[in-house]
Enzyme design. Structure first.
Site, mmCIF file in Angstrom:
data_model
loop_
_atom_site.group_PDB
_atom_site.id
_atom_site.type_symbol
_atom_site.label_atom_id
_atom_site.label_comp_id
_atom_site.label_asym_id
_atom_site.label_seq_id
_atom_site.Cartn_x
_atom_site.Cartn_y
_atom_site.Cartn_z
ATOM 1 N N ASP A 63 0.696 -0.946 0.645
ATOM 2 C CA ASP A 63 -0.415 0.453 0.045
ATOM 3 C C ASP A 63 0.495 1.364 -0.204
ATOM 4 O OD1 ASP A 63 -1.405 2.371 0.555
ATOM 5 O OD2 ASP A 63 -2.685 1.235 2.143
ATOM 6 N N VAL A 64 1.044 1.906 -1.374
ATOM 7 C CA VAL A 64 1.862 2.863 -1.201
ATOM 8 C C VAL A 64 1.525 4.070 -0.398
ATOM 9 C CG1 VAL A 64 2.335 2.280 -3.627
ATOM 10 C CG2 VAL A 64 0.607 4.247 -3.670
ATOM 11 N N ASN A 90 3.861 4.561 -9.900
ATOM 12 C CA ASN A 90 2.867 3.855 -10.945
ATOM 13 C C ASN A 90 1.906 3.609 -9.990
ATOM 14 O OD1 ASN A 90 1.853 3.393 -13.644
ATOM 15 N ND2 ASN A 90 1.365 1.388 -12.649
ATOM 16 N N TYR A 156 -8.641 14.706 -8.442
ATOM 17 C CA TYR A 156 -7.632 13.739 -8.851
ATOM 18 C C TYR A 156 -6.577 15.152 -10.076
ATOM 19 C CZ TYR A 156 -5.689 11.015 -12.435
ATOM 20 O OH TYR A 156 -4.804 9.450 -13.500
ATOM 21 N N LYS A 160 -2.869 14.917 -9.077
ATOM 22 C CA LYS A 160 -1.588 14.712 -10.176
ATOM 23 C C LYS A 160 -0.855 15.849 -10.771
ATOM 24 C CE LYS A 160 -2.271 10.698 -11.116
ATOM 25 N NZ LYS A 160 -1.678 9.562 -10.777
#
Length: 271
Positions: A63-64, A90, A156, A160
């Protein structure tokens, strides 16, 4: 970084989509693989695929959003192969809807995976890669939505945009070293990110807190839908050429140009 044969790549979100497609390209180049993914079953299938090809590979459920788990991933990579030369941050998730409708849990989950996940990767890997004193590269997946605002993707976009900024700064800070950095900014790619809520923790709303695009919204999306292997080819080329921006869709150029024209015009009001 032209020579990849025998080098080691770590890929988060490595069991499907862009991550898996890029792992296959790396394997074709003779690289050793460390795959991380939150879905154990998909991870097991991916590891089995590469072992069937006699590719040196390990897989670790990660789990990043948890710093300790990303640190454990780094430890496992060095324990298994003694080095890391490519880090591909990623893993990512997406929520959809107007900013004013977003819940705190939408923000927390998205930032935790999309932005903190990349930060954790940088924290756990980059200094150790520098200490190796060998050529290396860090790629982080952002999005077209990290360059241009997208309706219904405010949360989002925020995450990003952060990944783009982090990558741009990292690229500058790594000048004069043997490492470099890239940021991947695709438009639509055929992956499972539209169903990323399947892995959303219950304490952050679970899969029940999902608003999907309706048919009209889906049809309004701009740009072609690329296949993941096409994107993987661009990632591989960028690593070899030490390119900062990895752009996959030519049609995104006009939107980026218009954004910076709007910014440029604002200087006319300065007096």
């Amino acid at each position: 970084m032209e020579q990849l044969n025998g080098r080691v790549a770590v890929i988060t979100g490595g069991a499907s989509g862009i991550g898996l497609a890029t792992a296959r390209r790396f394997a074709d180049e003779g690289m050793k693989l460390v795959l991380a993914d939150i879905e154990q079953a998909s991870l097991d299938r991916a590891v089995a695929e590469f072992r069937d090809r006699d590719v040196p590979v390990i897989g670790l459920r990660t789990d990043v959003g948890e710093r300790a788990q990303v640190q454990a991933l780094a430890d496992a990579a060095w324990d298994a192969f003694g080095a890391v030369h490519v880090l591909f941050n990623n893993a990512g998730v997406a929520v959809y809807g107007p900013v004013q409708e977003m819940k705190h849990e939408d923000w927390e989950w998205s930032i935790r995976v999309n932005l903190w996940g990349v930060i954790h990767g940088v924290e756990a890997f980059v200094q150790r890669m520098l200490d190796q004193d060998e050529e290396g590269h860090i790629v982080s997946t952002a999005s077209f939505a990290g360059l241009v605002p997208n309706s219904g993707l405010g949360v989002y976009c925020v995450t990003k945009y952060g990944v783009v900024a982090l990558s741009e700064c990292l690229y500058r800070d790594l000048r004069g070293t043997k490492l470099s950095a890239s940021v991947l900014c695709p438009m639509l790619v055929k992956t499972n990110i539209g169903d990323s809520a399947r892995n959303r923790p219950e304490e952050l709303g679970g899969s029940s807190m999902v608003r999907k695009r309706n048919q009209e919204e889906q049809e309004s999306l701009q740009g072609r839908t690329l296949q993941a292997p096409e994107v993987a080819d661009r990632v591989l080329r960028a690593i070899k050429r030490r390119e900062l921006y990895i752009i996959t869709h030519e049609e995104s150029r006009e939107f980026v140009r218009r954004r910076f024209e709007r910014i440029d015009r604002s200087f006319d009001a300065v007096s």
